[in-house]
Design an enzyme around this catalytic site. Structure first.
Site, mmCIF file in Angstrom:
data_model
loop_
_atom_site.group_PDB
_atom_site.id
_atom_site.type_symbol
_atom_site.label_atom_id
_atom_site.label_comp_id
_atom_site.label_asym_id
_atom_site.label_seq_id
_atom_site.Cartn_x
_atom_site.Cartn_y
_atom_site.Cartn_z
ATOM 1 N N ARG A 168 0.845 -1.202 0.000
ATOM 2 C CA ARG A 168 0.000 0.000 0.000
ATOM 3 C C ARG A 168 0.878 1.248 0.000
ATOM 4 O O ARG A 168 0.599 2.221 -0.696
ATOM 5 C CB ARG A 168 -0.910 0.009 1.235
ATOM 6 N N SER A 183 -6.282 -2.725 8.916
ATOM 7 C CA SER A 183 -4.859 -2.848 9.246
ATOM 8 C C SER A 183 -4.660 -2.641 10.756
ATOM 9 O O SER A 183 -4.011 -3.443 11.436
ATOM 10 C CB SER A 183 -4.075 -1.801 8.446
ATOM 11 N N LYS A 187 -4.268 -5.817 14.013
ATOM 12 C CA LYS A 187 -3.110 -5.863 14.906
ATOM 13 C C LYS A 187 -3.539 -5.716 16.370
ATOM 14 O O LYS A 187 -3.025 -6.395 17.256
ATOM 15 C CB LYS A 187 -2.114 -4.757 14.536
HETATM 16 N N1 URA Z 1 -1.507 2.703 10.772
HETATM 17 C C1 URA Z 1 -1.603 1.369 10.506
HETATM 18 O O1 URA Z 1 -1.208 0.536 11.313
HETATM 19 N N2 URA Z 1 -2.176 0.990 9.357
HETATM 20 C C2 URA Z 1 -2.626 1.869 8.439
HETATM 21 O O2 URA Z 1 -3.126 1.443 7.431
HETATM 22 C C3 URA Z 1 -2.504 3.256 8.707
HETATM 23 C C4 URA Z 1 -1.942 3.655 9.892
#
Ligand code: URA
Length: 433
Positions: A168, A183, A187
């Site tokens: 990306r 994203s 996490k």
């Molecule tokens: N922070 C992230 O961890 N992912 C993103 O896509 C944008 C900011």
């Protein structure tokens, strides 16, 4: 199933099924789908978006691409905090010890610098000896023993995001709300906490420039948390100027320590107390107002600073950093001033340009493989609404021989607008949802 057909479907604006999303993400992680097809897919998503259900599947697939941590061994509600990324955002360094000093366990996994924004892990690594890579056992042991640990994401946490984010970043598809939400939340969910406080930034230094877009992102992330049975709150915070004054790794650690000593800039303190009080609220320790009072007290008594010292010591860092940060941390000796070309008031700061200027000095990475220079960065002397005299320092650049000072100065010149009349500076916390 063929990647071509999934790309075509999204390109034409159709909705994808769970199987199709799993096929794309899984196939890419395994190396069965090449970069060029994933890049085309991401661009199709950029223009056509993922709806709420597709975003849920995307997040879920990413989260399950690696290890999902189990923190149940740590007693109490584990509350994580996440920032969508800002310039000079060192709040984790303040909030984590602050909240831990109030008895809420902080098991924090943080990231590295991304684009024009800094990363907590890079900042902590400016402290000599500080280890950001702990085994999972040591991470849990430290949280149980000291109430706090901050580590980088372990190698096997959401490997899909590592690969997809890099793509990306190289294909101008970062700033799509559904991709950012999945994203971040993949996490956070894989990190194993029970609840999340999300600091969603908007403004010139944020990934989401507009307030309404940031709000959409916040609602989407809250929804994903809810779908996974987790409690979450979002703060919409202003990033139309750097947070605090320091931008760059060692300089930001110094500012965080000053804030823990009660001498920090007001905006950083206000945001830290807000995020921290929400964490206490989610942990069931106190309501918001009461939480703020508790945390204010932890700053005044020095307990939050003691917790920071303990964190540094427990992870192998030189704890004298707390007493004498300017001497213990690497700080560039050469200082270049960026001064005002005219008299007036600061009416606009393009904070992203300030972040890139700091990166040009060596504080961030242009490419993933680049090494960070912890000693360089920028102290922003003038912020929105401040008056300035001709020739007065707007910013001080801490530079090394490898810094591209000329490019950094050019960016700062473009970033600052000085006007004749004063304007009201923005408040840092715009809304809590
Ligand atoms: N922070 C992230 O961890 N992912 C993103 O896509 C944008 C900011």
């Amino acid at each position: 199933m063929r990647a071509y057909d999934v790309i075509l479907k999204k390109r034409n604006g159709e909705k994808l099924s769970r199987e199709e999303i799993e096929f794309m993400v899984g196939g890419y992680v395994k190396g069965e789908i090449p970069d060029y097809q994933m890049a085309a897919f991401l661009m199709a998503v950029y223009f056509r978006h993922l709806d709420e259900e597709e975003t849920y599947y995307f997040t879920e697939t990413m989260m399950r691409s690696g290890e999902v941590l189990d923190l149940s061994e740590i007693p109490g509600t584990k509350v994580d905090k996440h920032s969508t990324g800002g310039v000079g955002d060192k709040t984790t360094l303040v909030v984590a010890p602050l909240v831990a000093s109030a008895g809420v366990p902080v098991a924090k996994m943080s990231g590295r610098a991304l684009g024009h924004t800094g990363g907590t892990i890079d900042k902590l690594e400016s402290i000599p000896g500080f280890r950001t890579e702990l085994s999972l056992e040591e991470f849990i042991k430290n949280v149980k023993k000291y109430g706090i640990a901050i580590v980088g994401q372990t190698g096997n946490l959401v490997p899909a995001d590592k690969k997809i984010y890099a793509l990306r970043d190289a294909t101008a598809t970062v700033d799509e709300i559904s991709l950012i939400a999945s994203s971040i939340m993949s996490k956070k969910l894989a990190g194993g906490s029970d609840a999340f406080v999300l600091d969603v930034k908007f403004g010139t230094g944020a990934f989401m420039k507009g307030f309404e877009d940031a709000k959409k992102l916040a609602f989407l992330m809250l929804r994903i948390a809810q779908q996974h049975g987790k409690k979450a709150v979002a703060v919409l915070s202003n990033m139309d100027q750097p947070l605090g004054k320091a931008v760059g790794n060692s300089l930001e650690v110094i500012e965080a320590i000053e804030t823990l000593k009660g001498n920090g800039p007001e905006d950083l303190k206000e945001l830290s107390l807000t995020l921290g009080a929400l964490m206490l609220e989610l942990a069931g320790v106190a309501d918001f107002e009461e939480g703020k009072k508790i945390l204010q007290e932890k700053l005044e008594t020095g307990e939050a600073l003691d917790k920071f010292r303990l964190l540094v010591k427990a992870q192998g860092g030189n704890e004298r950093v707390v007493d004498d940060p300017w001497r213990v941390l690497p700080v560039a000796e050469q200082v270049v001033e960026f001064s005002a070309a005219r008299e007036g008031f600061v009416s606009k700061i393009d904070a992203e340009k300030v972040g890139i200027a700091s990166m040009m000095l060596g504080a961030g990475r242009k490419k993933k493989e680049d090494r960070i220079d912890h000693s360089v960065g920028i102290i922003v002397e003038k912020k929105l609404g401040d008056s300035v005299k001709k020739g007065e320092a707007i910013a001080r650049l801490f530079v090394s021989d490898r810094s591209d000072v000329e490019s950094a100065l050019k960016l700062l010149k473009e970033a600052y607008v000085i006007s004749d009349s004063p304007s009201e500076p923005p408040r840092v916390v715009e809304e809590v949802i």
